[in-house]
Design a protein around this motif. Structure first.
Motif, PDB file in Angstrom:
ATOM      1  N   THR A 180      -0.518 -15.794  -6.522  1.00  0.00           N
ATOM      2  CA  THR A 180      -0.945 -15.686  -8.119  1.00  0.00           C
ATOM      3  C   THR A 180      -0.215 -14.447  -8.666  1.00  0.00           C
ATOM      4  OG1 THR A 180      -2.702 -14.176  -7.750  1.00  0.00           O
ATOM      5  CG2 THR A 180      -2.995 -16.558  -7.818  1.00  0.00           C
ATOM      6  N   GLY A 181       0.461 -13.530  -8.032  1.00  0.00           N
ATOM      7  CA  GLY A 181       0.979 -12.362  -8.454  1.00  0.00           C
ATOM      8  C   GLY A 181       1.451 -11.402  -7.444  1.00  0.00           C
ATOM      9  N   ILE A 182       0.893 -10.033  -7.586  1.00  0.00           N
ATOM     10  CA  ILE A 182       1.381  -9.052  -6.456  1.00  0.00           C
ATOM     11  C   ILE A 182       0.137  -8.369  -6.253  1.00  0.00           C
ATOM     12  CG2 ILE A 182       3.877  -8.769  -7.066  1.00  0.00           C
ATOM     13  CD1 ILE A 182       3.130  -6.381  -8.939  1.00  0.00           C
ATOM     14  N   VAL A 183      -0.071  -7.719  -5.242  1.00  0.00           N
ATOM     15  CA  VAL A 183      -1.099  -6.740  -4.826  1.00  0.00           C
ATOM     16  C   VAL A 183      -0.888  -5.612  -4.138  1.00  0.00           C
ATOM     17  CG1 VAL A 183      -1.512  -8.076  -2.675  1.00  0.00           C
ATOM     18  CG2 VAL A 183      -3.416  -6.709  -3.457  1.00  0.00           C
ATOM     19  N   PHE A 184      -1.344  -4.477  -4.428  1.00  0.00           N
ATOM     20  CA  PHE A 184      -1.037  -3.219  -3.955  1.00  0.00           C
ATOM     21  C   PHE A 184      -2.189  -2.798  -2.958  1.00  0.00           C
ATOM     22  CE2 PHE A 184      -1.587   1.535  -4.079  1.00  0.00           C
ATOM     23  CZ  PHE A 184      -0.464   1.965  -3.457  1.00  0.00           C
ATOM     24  N   LYS A 185      -1.837  -2.452  -1.510  1.00  0.00           N
ATOM     25  CA  LYS A 185      -2.777  -2.361  -0.679  1.00  0.00           C
ATOM     26  C   LYS A 185      -2.617  -0.785  -0.197  1.00  0.00           C
ATOM     27  CE  LYS A 185      -3.021  -7.073   0.953  1.00  0.00           C
ATOM     28  NZ  LYS A 185      -3.095  -7.867   2.449  1.00  0.00           N
ATOM     29  N   ILE A 186      -3.836  -0.154  -0.194  1.00  0.00           N
ATOM     30  CA  ILE A 186      -3.760   1.165   0.390  1.00  0.00           C
ATOM     31  C   ILE A 186      -4.807   1.764   1.160  1.00  0.00           C
ATOM     32  CG2 ILE A 186      -4.802   1.913  -1.998  1.00  0.00           C
ATOM     33  CD1 ILE A 186      -3.167   4.583  -1.668  1.00  0.00           C
ATOM     34  N   SER A 187      -4.810   2.416   2.219  1.00  0.00           N
ATOM     35  CA  SER A 187      -5.919   2.875   3.146  1.00  0.00           C
ATOM     36  C   SER A 187      -5.700   4.248   3.580  1.00  0.00           C
ATOM     37  CB  SER A 187      -5.665   1.896   4.755  1.00  0.00           C
ATOM     38  OG  SER A 187      -5.878   0.514   4.235  1.00  0.00           O
ATOM     39  N   ALA A 188      -6.791   4.864   3.632  1.00  0.00           N
ATOM     40  CA  ALA A 188      -6.815   6.419   3.693  1.00  0.00           C
ATOM     41  C   ALA A 188      -8.087   6.937   4.295  1.00  0.00           C
ATOM     42  CB  ALA A 188      -6.646   7.138   2.413  1.00  0.00           C
ATOM     43  N   ASP A 189      -8.455   7.920   4.631  1.00  0.00           N
ATOM     44  CA  ASP A 189      -9.599   8.552   5.379  1.00  0.00           C
ATOM     45  C   ASP A 189     -10.427   8.552   4.141  1.00  0.00           C
ATOM     46  OD1 ASP A 189      -8.110  10.681   4.217  1.00  0.00           O
ATOM     47  OD2 ASP A 189      -8.935  11.988   5.755  1.00  0.00           O
ATOM     48  N   ARG A 190     -10.182   9.024   2.792  1.00  0.00           N
ATOM     49  CA  ARG A 190     -10.921   9.182   1.912  1.00  0.00           C
ATOM     50  C   ARG A 190     -10.129   9.006   0.515  1.00  0.00           C
ATOM     51  NH1 ARG A 190     -10.607  14.790  -0.308  1.00  0.00           N
ATOM     52  NH2 ARG A 190     -12.645  14.615  -0.983  1.00  0.00           N
ATOM     53  N   PHE A 191     -10.793   8.928  -0.661  1.00  0.00           N
ATOM     54  CA  PHE A 191      -9.962   8.661  -2.124  1.00  0.00           C
ATOM     55  C   PHE A 191     -10.710   9.653  -2.843  1.00  0.00           C
ATOM     56  CE2 PHE A 191      -8.732   4.840   0.222  1.00  0.00           C
ATOM     57  CZ  PHE A 191      -7.569   4.874  -0.200  1.00  0.00           C
ATOM     58  N   LEU A 192      -9.881  10.206  -3.739  1.00  0.00           N
ATOM     59  CA  LEU A 192     -10.555  11.022  -4.903  1.00  0.00           C
ATOM     60  C   LEU A 192     -10.930  10.168  -6.151  1.00  0.00           C
ATOM     61  CD1 LEU A 192      -7.507  13.536  -4.785  1.00  0.00           C
ATOM     62  CD2 LEU A 192      -9.711  13.891  -3.659  1.00  0.00           C
ATOM     63  N   ARG A 193     -11.451  10.637  -7.048  1.00  0.00           N
ATOM     64  CA  ARG A 193     -12.130   9.639  -8.191  1.00  0.00           C
ATOM     65  C   ARG A 193     -10.814   9.377  -9.038  1.00  0.00           C
ATOM     66  NH1 ARG A 193     -16.703  11.423 -11.857  1.00  0.00           N
ATOM     67  NH2 ARG A 193     -16.329   9.337 -12.335  1.00  0.00           N
ATOM     68  N   ASN A 194     -10.669   8.166  -9.223  1.00  0.00           N
ATOM     69  CA  ASN A 194      -9.575   7.422 -10.076  1.00  0.00           C
ATOM     70  C   ASN A 194      -8.282   7.640  -9.313  1.00  0.00           C
ATOM     71  OD1 ASN A 194      -8.019   7.521 -13.294  1.00  0.00           O
ATOM     72  ND2 ASN A 194      -9.622   6.041 -12.957  1.00  0.00           N
ATOM     73  N   MET A 195      -8.292   7.544  -8.164  1.00  0.00           N
ATOM     74  CA  MET A 195      -7.080   8.098  -7.358  1.00  0.00           C
ATOM     75  C   MET A 195      -6.250   6.708  -7.245  1.00  0.00           C
ATOM     76  SD  MET A 195      -6.443   9.628  -3.536  1.00  0.00           S
ATOM     77  CE  MET A 195      -4.988   9.410  -2.569  1.00  0.00           C
ATOM     78  N   VAL A 196      -6.692   5.711  -6.874  1.00  0.00           N
ATOM     79  CA  VAL A 196      -5.966   4.528  -6.639  1.00  0.00           C
ATOM     80  C   VAL A 196      -5.375   3.824  -7.966  1.00  0.00           C
ATOM     81  CG1 VAL A 196      -5.853   2.210  -5.829  1.00  0.00           C
ATOM     82  CG2 VAL A 196      -7.422   3.685  -4.490  1.00  0.00           C
TER      83      VAL A 196
END
Length: 251
Positions: A180-196
């Protein structure tokens, strides 16, 4: 008291995120109410992390404690619990863990996806971000690879957040094409607020050739949120996986 983990999923369109807040409906509030009704005692859950207003989760974990003096086997029936929850929140399983197991602090990896589509589709409304033009995927993946070389992501963090460090260890960041389009995949030990959402907004600037891939280095090293791209809409963001080395299940 016995500690339980609960695995659930939810569509975030109708909610002001996971965490309880005044004058707003949240996933945590409705889950707490449903558990309290089912178990006939006050229940307060602790989630594996925050999700913002409109953000979805295909996998989410929380934990809670309950007094088991009056415990009956049927009280942990997920069908009964799901019957007390709205259609857009679904419990997948409930299981006993040791008293020191923690849904937030014991998680070692979290994964998110951001979905974008390019043609009007009523079934993707509020589930993906609709764009007119296809960005340059190759340039965005060049920039995404650079992001993994850094650990301080102050440039992608919402201001005035109460965290001790803005350091994260990103282990995967890539764009892929979908049906249907594109997707961004990201993995980390933790994320900050609004980071992705901030990272996606910055990578979209690269994809539209407003900046070059190397400019992302300058943005990260500046440690200033104002230098990064705008946050993309919440509708396309999904928390897709939360990983624990061990769920410390009670044997």
């Amino acid at each position: 008291m016995q500690r339980y983990f609960i695995e659930l999923s939810y569509a975030g369109t109708n909610y002001h995120g996971w965490q309880i807040q005044p004058n707003a409906i949240t996933v945590q509030e409705l889950l707490n109410k449903a558990l309290s009704t089912l178990l006939r005692q006050p229940v307060e859950t602790i989630g594996c992390g925050r999700t913002d207003t409109g953000v979805h989760a295909t996998q989410y974990f929380a934990h809670f404690d309950m007094n088991i003096m009056d415990h009956r086997p049927w009280t942990m029936d997920k069908k009964r619990l799901n019957a007390l929850l709205p259609y857009d929140i679904a419990v997948k399983r409930i299981f006993e863990v040791h008293p020191d197991a923690h849904s937030r602090f014991d998680a070692v990896k979290r994964s998110y996806e951001y979905h974008i589509h390019f043609h009007k589709d009523p079934f993707l409304h509020n589930r993906s971000w609709l764009l007119r033009d296809m960005p340059n995927l190759q340039l965005m993946n060049q920039a995404a690879a650079m992001i993994m070389q850094y650990s301080d992501f102050s440039s992608f963090s919402k201001s005035n957040t109460q965290v001790k460090t803005n350091n994260c260890k990103i282990v995967n960041a890539e764009w892929q094409q979908t049906s249907t389009g594109i997707v961004f995949k990201i993995s980390a030990d933790r994320f900050l607020r609004n980071m992705v959402r901030a990272i996606v907004g910055t990578l979209m600037m690269v994809g539209r050739k407003e900046i070059g891939p190397e400019d992302v280095r300058t943005i990260i090293e500046s440690k200033k949120r104002s230098n990064a791209g705008t946050s993309v809409p919440a509708c396309g963001l999904y928390l897709t996986e939360v990983v624990y080395e061990t769920l410390n299940t009670k044997s």
